[in-house]
Design an enzyme around this catalytic site. Structure first.
Site, PDB file in Angstrom:
ATOM      1  CG  ASP A 218      55.346 -90.029  16.178  1.00 52.14           C
ATOM      2  OD1 ASP A 218      54.459 -89.369  15.601  1.00 52.14           O
ATOM      3  OD2 ASP A 218      56.389 -89.523  16.628  1.00 52.14           O
ATOM      4  CG  HIS A 237      41.780 -80.162   8.888  1.00 52.07           C
ATOM      5  ND1 HIS A 237      40.424 -79.900   8.868  1.00 52.07           N
ATOM      6  CD2 HIS A 237      41.933 -81.240   9.711  1.00 52.07           C
ATOM      7  CE1 HIS A 237      39.793 -80.769   9.637  1.00 52.07           C
ATOM      8  NE2 HIS A 237      40.690 -81.596  10.153  1.00 52.07           N
TER       9      HIS A 237
END
Length: 331
Positions: A218, A237
């Site tokens: 993660d 983004h």
């Protein structure tokens, strides 16, 4: 103004042509609309009107005998060429993206992703449960890879790197290209478990299994530490400022003082300058609550994670390479 308003028709016509693979058929020789209709199992008169409209914007060329041929622009819709935009055209006009664009007003009014409003779940959740949408999305993301990777390798020198960690690097195409070009470099792909399994197979198939590793984890919790070069290509983004800053802080924690972080991304141009990144920014907002950012916005975001922006390297692609180092480090 009316010409701008009709742009939605142009993009949908291109998407339909891409979905029907018309360019794959027409590139062999000029074709009559009736022939194209038989090939695509469509209605002949409707096909003629679609082709006529697309010829009017330079995708096809209508000949005097009523047949159509591909233009240089239309070649990009072929599915069998490097750099094909066919998957991207299909995605833009698909049921995955078109309804969310139609609900842009919801996002502007609320600041919330239109995707969640339309589908009742996040885009990532939807892709995890819909195999066809997942395949279309990832094929469109891969469509840019060849040109983008060429642009990155042609504009950044990785010769000083020893270990490169590609954070959320997909199936590892960029990492494999770097390791292949620089024989002394070892690569680590850091991704989700289901992605790393595919990446490992590709590394082995390309003869790079001994120098490329795929590690699952993660990225908001921990990132492999100790490397001298980290890469985030088209990653930040996807996230709003809070989550993007959290990701950068996690990366900063993994970096030694001499390490470099390369953020490979679009950089939004100054006010009033034409820039497709400004529309891509809205695309990220309505689908993921993400954002494209200006150079100043990147500097502020990086500063919140004790990182500094040293240089912005433009490439022939829409992406730039932001060279970042730990805050206050001496280079």
């Amino acid at each position: 103004m009316f010409s701008l308003l009709m742009g939605c028709y142009a993009s949908q016509c291109i998407a339909v042509a891409a979905d029907l693979k018309i360019a794959d058929y027409v590139h062999e020789a000029p074709r009559k609309p009736s022939d194209i209709a038989r090939y695509t199992q469509c209605e002949a008169r409707a096909m003629q009107r679609l082709m006529r409209a697309l010829a009017g914007i330079g995708v096809f060329h209508e000949r005097e005998d009523g047949s159509f041929e591909l233009t240089v622009t239309g070649e990009l819709l072929r599915s069998d060429i490097p750099g094909s935009l066919q998957p991207i055209a299909r995605l833009i006009g698909s049921e995955l993206q078109w309804p969310t664009l139609g609900n842009l007003s919801h996002t502007v009014r609320t600041g919330e992703p239109a995707f969640d409003h339309v589908f009742g779940m996040s885009m990532w959740e939807y892709l995890a449960t819909n195999a066809d949408a997942h395949a279309l999305f990832h094929s469109s993301m891969s469509a840019f890879s060849t040109a983008e990777i060429r642009a990155i390798l042609g504009n950044y020198d990785f010769s000083s790197a020893i270990t490169v960690v590609d954070v959320a690097g997909g199936q590892g195409n960029l990492l494999a290209a770097i390791v292949d070009k620089y024989p002394h470099v070892e690569g680590i792909l850091f991704e989700r478990p289901e992605v790393t399994r595919e990446a490992r197979d590709q590394f082995v198939a390309n003869g790079l299994g001994h120098r490329c590793r795929a590690i699952a984890g993660d990225m908001f919790s921990t990132i492999p530490s100790g490397a001298d070069c980290y890469i985030m290509k088209s990653v930040l983004h996807n996230w709003g400022d809070e989550r993007a800053a959290q990701l950068l802080r996690t990366c900063r924690d993994a970096m030694v003082d001499r390490a470099t972080l390369l953020i490979i991304t679009r950089v939004v141009r100054p006010a009033n300058e034409p820039d497709l990144s400004k529309f891509q920014d809205l695309n990220m907002l309505i689908n993921l609550n993400g954002a494209e950012r200006t150079a100043d916005e990147f500097r502020e975001l990086l500063g919140s994670a004790d990182l500094q922006l040293d240089e912005i390297i433009a490439t022939p692609s829409p992406l730039s390479i932001l060279v970042c180092t730990p805050g206050g480090s001496v280079r």
